[in-house]
Scaffold this motif. Structure first.
Motif, PDB file in Angstrom:
ATOM      1  N   UNK A 109     -15.784  -3.471  -2.234  1.00 36.98           N
ATOM      2  CA  UNK A 109     -14.911  -4.645  -2.233  1.00 36.98           C
ATOM      3  C   UNK A 109     -15.659  -5.864  -2.763  1.00 36.98           C
ATOM      4  N   UNK A 110     -16.961  -5.938  -2.500  1.00 29.97           N
ATOM      5  CA  UNK A 110     -17.757  -7.025  -3.078  1.00 29.97           C
ATOM      6  C   UNK A 110     -17.813  -6.861  -4.593  1.00 29.97           C
ATOM      7  N   UNK A 111     -17.952  -5.614  -5.026  1.00 30.90           N
ATOM      8  CA  UNK A 111     -18.003  -5.319  -6.462  1.00 30.90           C
ATOM      9  C   UNK A 111     -16.742  -5.790  -7.186  1.00 30.90           C
ATOM     10  N   UNK A 112     -15.586  -5.641  -6.532  1.00 32.00           N
ATOM     11  CA  UNK A 112     -14.341  -6.077  -7.174  1.00 32.00           C
ATOM     12  C   UNK A 112     -14.008  -7.530  -6.817  1.00 32.00           C
ATOM     13  N   UNK A 113     -14.957  -8.199  -6.174  1.00 32.50           N
ATOM     14  CA  UNK A 113     -14.798  -9.630  -5.908  1.00 32.50           C
ATOM     15  C   UNK A 113     -13.931  -9.957  -4.713  1.00 32.50           C
ATOM     16  N   UNK A 114     -13.830  -9.022  -3.757  1.00 33.58           N
ATOM     17  CA  UNK A 114     -12.964  -9.264  -2.606  1.00 33.58           C
ATOM     18  C   UNK A 114     -13.704  -9.078  -1.285  1.00 33.58           C
ATOM     19  N   UNK A 122      -2.682 -11.589  -3.732  1.00 35.36           N
ATOM     20  CA  UNK A 122      -1.985 -11.646  -5.017  1.00 35.36           C
ATOM     21  C   UNK A 122      -1.969 -10.251  -5.642  1.00 35.36           C
ATOM     22  N   UNK A 123      -1.149 -10.082  -6.649  1.00 34.10           N
ATOM     23  CA  UNK A 123      -1.079  -8.790  -7.325  1.00 34.10           C
ATOM     24  C   UNK A 123      -2.426  -8.353  -7.880  1.00 34.10           C
ATOM     25  N   UNK A 124      -3.136  -9.307  -8.486  1.00 30.54           N
ATOM     26  CA  UNK A 124      -4.441  -8.984  -9.057  1.00 30.54           C
ATOM     27  C   UNK A 124      -5.430  -8.558  -7.981  1.00 30.54           C
ATOM     28  N   UNK A 125      -5.371  -9.243  -6.842  1.00 30.89           N
ATOM     29  CA  UNK A 125      -6.259  -8.867  -5.735  1.00 30.89           C
ATOM     30  C   UNK A 125      -5.893  -7.490  -5.196  1.00 30.89           C
ATOM     31  N   UNK A 126      -4.591  -7.247  -5.067  1.00 30.17           N
ATOM     32  CA  UNK A 126      -4.167  -5.934  -4.577  1.00 30.17           C
ATOM     33  C   UNK A 126      -4.666  -4.828  -5.497  1.00 30.17           C
ATOM     34  N   UNK A 133      -8.513  -0.387  -6.801  1.00 37.50           N
ATOM     35  CA  UNK A 133      -9.626   0.183  -7.566  1.00 37.50           C
ATOM     36  C   UNK A 133     -10.778   0.541  -6.626  1.00 37.50           C
ATOM     37  N   UNK A 134     -11.070  -0.361  -5.684  1.00 39.66           N
ATOM     38  CA  UNK A 134     -12.121  -0.070  -4.707  1.00 39.66           C
ATOM     39  C   UNK A 134     -11.754   1.159  -3.871  1.00 39.66           C
ATOM     40  N   UNK A 135     -10.490   1.241  -3.493  1.00 41.05           N
ATOM     41  CA  UNK A 135     -10.024   2.371  -2.693  1.00 41.05           C
ATOM     42  C   UNK A 135     -10.222   3.681  -3.452  1.00 41.05           C
ATOM     43  N   UNK A 183       0.130  -0.813  -7.705  1.00 43.86           N
ATOM     44  CA  UNK A 183      -0.965  -0.902  -6.725  1.00 43.86           C
ATOM     45  C   UNK A 183      -0.854   0.125  -5.599  1.00 43.86           C
ATOM     46  N   UNK A 184       0.320   0.130  -4.926  1.00 47.32           N
ATOM     47  CA  UNK A 184       0.569   1.106  -3.862  1.00 47.32           C
ATOM     48  C   UNK A 184      -0.482   1.097  -2.760  1.00 47.32           C
ATOM     49  N   UNK A 185      -0.946  -0.076  -2.394  1.00 47.69           N
ATOM     50  CA  UNK A 185      -1.804  -0.141  -1.208  1.00 47.69           C
ATOM     51  C   UNK A 185      -0.966   0.220   0.010  1.00 47.69           C
ATOM     52  N   UNK A 186      -1.655   0.635   1.081  1.00 43.12           N
ATOM     53  CA  UNK A 186      -0.933   0.964   2.310  1.00 43.12           C
ATOM     54  C   UNK A 186      -0.681  -0.339   3.074  1.00 43.12           C
ATOM     55  N   UNK A 187       0.582  -0.776   3.172  1.00 42.56           N
ATOM     56  CA  UNK A 187       0.842  -2.101   3.750  1.00 42.56           C
ATOM     57  C   UNK A 187       0.543  -2.159   5.243  1.00 42.56           C
ATOM     58  N   UNK A 188       0.451  -0.988   5.877  1.00 37.76           N
ATOM     59  CA  UNK A 188       0.195  -0.969   7.318  1.00 37.76           C
ATOM     60  C   UNK A 188      -1.291  -1.008   7.653  1.00 37.76           C
TER      61      UNK A 188
END
Lengths: 232, 279
Positions: free
Chosen positions: B156-161, B173-177, B182-184, B121-126
């Motif tokens: 984010x709405x498109x990916x359900x978040x 969760x991992x799936x949400x991340x 994907x949205x990013x 995933x590698x989202x930016x945790x900050x």
């Protein structure tokens, strides 16, 4: 202890505080410059960072203070003692802290760098927006050690006639000869100053943890309140 | 499956034709080799991908699939050969009629149309979820903040978040991340989207929610996709072509129906058997 002596101690504590804060500010700027230089892709910058760290980490604060106050004037630069003390402290602590900055930057997982590259951030943006904010969290606990080291090292620069806490303590002692009372009092005052810095750094640490979405440990205040909520 | 045989025509009009035809060769690897130490990962590899095409790379681990994606993302450089995207070399540029090693600014410009979703995933945790998605559009593409936020909310709405804008990645969760990731990636309007084992770190239920999102995206966009995945059913559903890698070479290159139903190469047959046994 006379009112005059108490005044001397308070003035001394303020000088100590001032030296510590000034030294920390100089040290922080140097630490980031040198720490970033040490992880730079430029060989020249890396070399400059390396030389700074190795030289000033090994340079005694005492000698640095003498150098700025007594040797530099001979070369044509006059330093005001308090400023010279701050610079001596800052140069020394900056060298230690530069290694913390470097280590913290390198501890950010490489996949963060890769994700930032996939977002096409420039190398400076990668550092500034992704890596440094995460590295900062890891820097704060060792920084709080540094600042307490700095507080204690500030006593050393009393040798260049800065009327800080230790200097004024000796002044009072030479007047009344009551070593136990005077130096016992000094120990308590240094301890109290250290405690203030510890609390401030702890708050910063919790704030930084929150800034990366981490739930900080409950502080003593929260724990105390929780305990009192438990029915007896 | 539908969608696997549609002709590649519509998505290509925007691509100016330069060093090579941008139509069938939107991405082109020419004689690319890469080795790590004595281990040859890619061996004189040539292939191309058309604009809007979705291509899945399969094969045993160490066969060079991920290396392909990482090279396209410029996380790795080839030892020899050239890679081009939309007619522009990725690691080379022309100066004085000669092909020379590209400058950082050239690489950054060509890279601007490519992005990647990672296994971890590698989202930016900050950054909170919304800022994870707006950060690059604002600071790299120079979009106005409110416009970027508007678009990020749509994605984010498109990916359900749509409800998680203010959460930190560590609270998901991992799936949400992965769906945020994907949205990013979509937020930078990529021409090329690289998906590197995006469900391998997820348990089957969470993997399914990510794959559903990707299926939707595949249906509604014409972005060129290169996927490395072990989710074979998904690969069959979304891709136009499947490339089977073995020891740094492509040993089979066919539409998914054919590849999965009647693999020709013996190595492909044994690989597919082992993958299907596993799942």
């Amino acid at each position: 202890m006379s009112g005059e002596q108490v005044g001397l101690l308070v003035d001394g504590a303020l000088f100590t505080l001032w030296l510590t804060l000034g030294g920390a500010a100089i040290g922080l700027v140097l630490a980031f410059l040198a720490g970033l230089a040490r992880v730079s892709s430029s060989k020249v910058l890396r070399a400059i960072g390396f030389v700074y760290v190795e030289f000033f980490r090994g340079a005694a604060v005492l000698v640095l203070a003498f150098w700025f106050v007594y040797a530099m004037p001979m070369l044509g630069w006059q330093f005001e003692p308090v400023f010279a003390g701050m610079v001596a402290l800052g140069l020394n602590i900056g060298a230690y802290a530069a290694e913390i900055v470097r280590g913290a930057i390198q501890s950010v997982p490489v996949n963060q760098y890769e994700a930032a590259l996939a977002m096409n951030f420039s190398s400076w943006q990668r550092m500034r927006r992704v890596v440094l904010p995460q590295a900062l969290v890891a820097m704060i606990p060792p920084f709080s050690n540094n600042i307490i080291e700095l507080l204690k090292a500030s006593a050393v620069v009393s040798v260049v006639s800065i009327p800080e806490l230790a200097f004024n303590g000796q002044l009072i002692w030479s007047g009344n000869g009551q070593a136990a009372a005077v130096f016992g009092g000094l120990l308590v005052m240094y301890g109290a100053l250290a405690l203030i810095f510890t609390i401030i750094m702890r708050l910063l640490e919790r704030r930084a943890a929150r800034s990366v979405g981490r739930q900080p440990d409950p502080g003593w205040w929260t724990r105390l309140r929780r305990r009192s909520e438990v029915p007896a | 499956m539908e969608g696997t045989k549609e002709p590649m025509t519509e998505a290509t009009s925007a691509a100016p034709v330069r060093a090579h035809d941008g139509n069938g060769e939107f991405i082109k690897f020419a004689e690319v080799s890469k080795r790590f130490g004595s281990n040859v990962v890619l061996d004189d590899l040539s292939f191309s991908v058309g604009a809007g095409e979705r291509v899945t790379l399969i094969g045993p681990s160490g066969s060079g699939k991920t290396t392909i994606l990482r090279m396209l993302m410029t996380l790795l450089r080839p030892d020899s050969g050239t890679i081009s995207v939309n007619g522009e070399y990725l690691f080379h540029e022309e100066r004085g009629g000669q092909l020379v090693t590209a400058s950082e600014s050239h690489i950054r410009r060509v890279r601007s149309k490519i992005t990647m979703v990672f296994q971890q995933f590698n989202l930016f945790p900050n950054m909170r979820v919304l800022r994870n998605v707006t950060e690059a559009p604002v600071h790299v593409l120079g979009k106005p903040k409110d416009e970027a936020a508007e678009r990020a909310k749509e994605l984010l709405a498109l990916v359900g978040l749509g409800e998680k804008l203010d959460a930190y990645p560590s609270q998901l969760s991992g799936g949400q991340q992965q769906r945020v990731a994907i949205a990013r990636a979509l937020a930078v309007d990529p021409d090329v989207l690289l998906l590197d084992e995006v469900t391998s770190a997820l348990d089957p239920e969470l993997a399914a929610e990510v794959l559903d999102v990707l299926r939707d995206i595949a249906k509604t966009t014409d972005v060129t996709m290169l996927l490395v995945t072990h989710a074979m059913k998904f690969a069959r559903d979304v891709s136009h072509r499947v490339l089977m890698f073995n020891q740094g070479k492509i040993i089979e290159d066919r539409p998914p129906e054919e590849m999965f139903n009647e693999p020709r190469h013996e190595r492909t047959q044994s690989f597919l058997r082992s993958v299907i046994d596993e799942t």
